[in-house]
Design an enzyme around this catalytic site. Structure first.
Site, mmCIF file in Angstrom:
data_model
loop_
_atom_site.group_PDB
_atom_site.id
_atom_site.type_symbol
_atom_site.label_atom_id
_atom_site.label_comp_id
_atom_site.label_asym_id
_atom_site.label_seq_id
_atom_site.Cartn_x
_atom_site.Cartn_y
_atom_site.Cartn_z
ATOM 1 N N GLU A 55 49.403 -60.218 23.991
ATOM 2 C CA GLU A 55 48.421 -59.615 23.090
ATOM 3 C C GLU A 55 48.815 -59.942 21.659
ATOM 4 O OE1 GLU A 55 47.233 -55.538 23.113
ATOM 5 O OE2 GLU A 55 47.207 -55.450 25.297
ATOM 6 N N ASP A 66 46.093 -47.662 15.340
ATOM 7 C CA ASP A 66 47.504 -48.038 15.274
ATOM 8 C C ASP A 66 48.338 -47.015 14.529
ATOM 9 O OD1 ASP A 66 47.417 -50.523 16.671
ATOM 10 O OD2 ASP A 66 46.360 -51.369 14.955
#
Length: 276
Positions: A55, A66
Site C-alpha cells: 500500500e 490518518d
C-alpha cells in the site's frame, strides 16, 4: 513504457496464499517521506522481504483517516514538493520490478483535482493493481467504481466495527480484491492491543461474503500481527509502524531495519495455521 493493470491480480495473490494456508502481509508507507527515491527503495525492500501486497499513500494536506504518524509523514512529503503525478511516475517505474501488487491509498480530493476517469486511467497505466479511498462513502462511489472496472483496477472499500449489517453487506458486495476491516474506531496509528471487536466483525463479514478480509489500523507489532492472523483474517495491514521506522531510523540503517521488520511481521502472521 508502463503496462496496464492486470485485472484480478490482488484476488490471485489471496487465492495462492489461501492454498498455502498463509495470511497476506500488507505494509503501508507514505510516498515522498523522506523523499521519493527512499520510497522507491523502501517498496523494493518490502517486496523482497515478505510483503504480499503493498500500500502506497499519496500525501494529502488534510488526511482525516490518518493518525499523527502518517499525518506528519504527509506534511513532510508535501513540504518537499511531492505531487500525485510524481508518485504515479515512480509507480510506473517500479511496478515492472515488483512481485507484489501495489495499491494506492488516496483521498478523494486528489482524484477530483484531475477528474475521476483521468486519474483512474493514469493509475492503471502506472501498473498499480488497486485503489483505496478512505473518505469516499460506498454510496457515492459509483463513478469511481465504474471507471476502475473499465481499467481493470480493484477498488477496496473499508468497513468499521460500527458498520451496521446492511452497510457491511453493501460494501462486501461492492468491494473487489478484498474487504478492508478497520480494527478500531478512530484514525490510523499504533495501539497497545488489538480491539476485541475484530473477532465479531470478521464473523459478520464471513457470513456475508467469500471475499478475503484484511485487517488494518492499529497493528504495529509482530505479536499483534500474530493475534489478528489467529482470529482468521486473510490479511494483516501495518502502516504507522513502517512509516515511523522510515522517519526515525538513521539513513544508512533504515532499509536494513525495514527489511528485518517486514520479515518479522510476515513470519508472525504465519505462526498459526489459518482456515482451510
Amino acid at each position: 513504457m508502463s503496462s496496464l493493470a492486470s485485472p484480478g491480480r490482488i484476488a490471485r495473490v489471496f487465492a495462492a496464499l489461501h492454498a498455502r494456508r498463509e495470511v497476506a502481509f500488507i505494509p503501508f508507507i507514505t510516498a515522498g517521506d523522506p523523499d521519493l527515491e527512499t520510497t522507491a527503495e523502501a517498496l523494493l525492500t518490502l517486496d523482497r522481504n515478505g510483503a504480499d501486497l503493498l500500500e502506497l499513500g499519496l500525501p494529502y494536506s488534510d488526511p482525516l483517516a490518518d493518525g499523527p504518524t502518517i499525518q506528519a509523514a504527509a506534511t513532510r512529503a508535501l513540504a518537499r514538493g511531492t505531487t500525485p503525478g510524481a508518485v504515479l511516475d515512480l509507480v510506473a517505474r517500479l511496478t515492472p520490478e515488483l512481485r507484489a501488487p501495489l495499491i494506492v491509498f488516496t483521498y478523494f480530493n486528489l482524484i477530483l483535482a484531475v477528474g475521476i476517469e483521468a486519474f483512474v486511467e493514469r493509475l492503471a497505466a502506472s501498473g498499480a493493481s488497486g485503489l483505496l479511498v478512505p473518505d469516499l462513502p460506498v454510496e457515492e462511489g459509483d463513478a469511481l467504481q465504474t471507471a476502475a472496472n473499465v481499467q481493470g483496477l480493484d477498488v477496496i472499500w473499508l468497513v468499521a466495527p460500527t458498520s451496521p449489517p446492511e452497510r457491511l453487506r453493501r460494501i462486501a458486495e461492492r468491494t473487489t480484491g478484498f474487504v478492508y476491516l478497520v480494527s478500531t474506531t478512530g484514525v490510523t496509528g499504533a495501539r497497545t492491543q488489538v480491539a476485541s471487536s475484530v473477532r465479531t466483525s470478521l464473523a459478520q463479514l464471513r457470513a456475508l461474503t467469500t471475499r478475503p478480509v484484511a485487517v488494518g489500523f492499529g497493528i504495529s507489532t509482530p505479536e499483534q500481527a500474530h493475534e489478528v492472523a489467529s482470529l482468521g483474517a486473510d490479511g494483516v495491514i501495518v502502516g504507522s509502524a513502517c512509516v515511523q521506522l522510515l522517519a526515525t531510523a538513521a539513513p544508512e540503517e533504515r532499509l536494513g531495519q525495514l527489511a528485518e521488520f517486514c520479515r518479522q511481521l510476515k513470519k508472525a502472521s504465519q505462526t498459526l495455521p489459518v482456515k482451510s
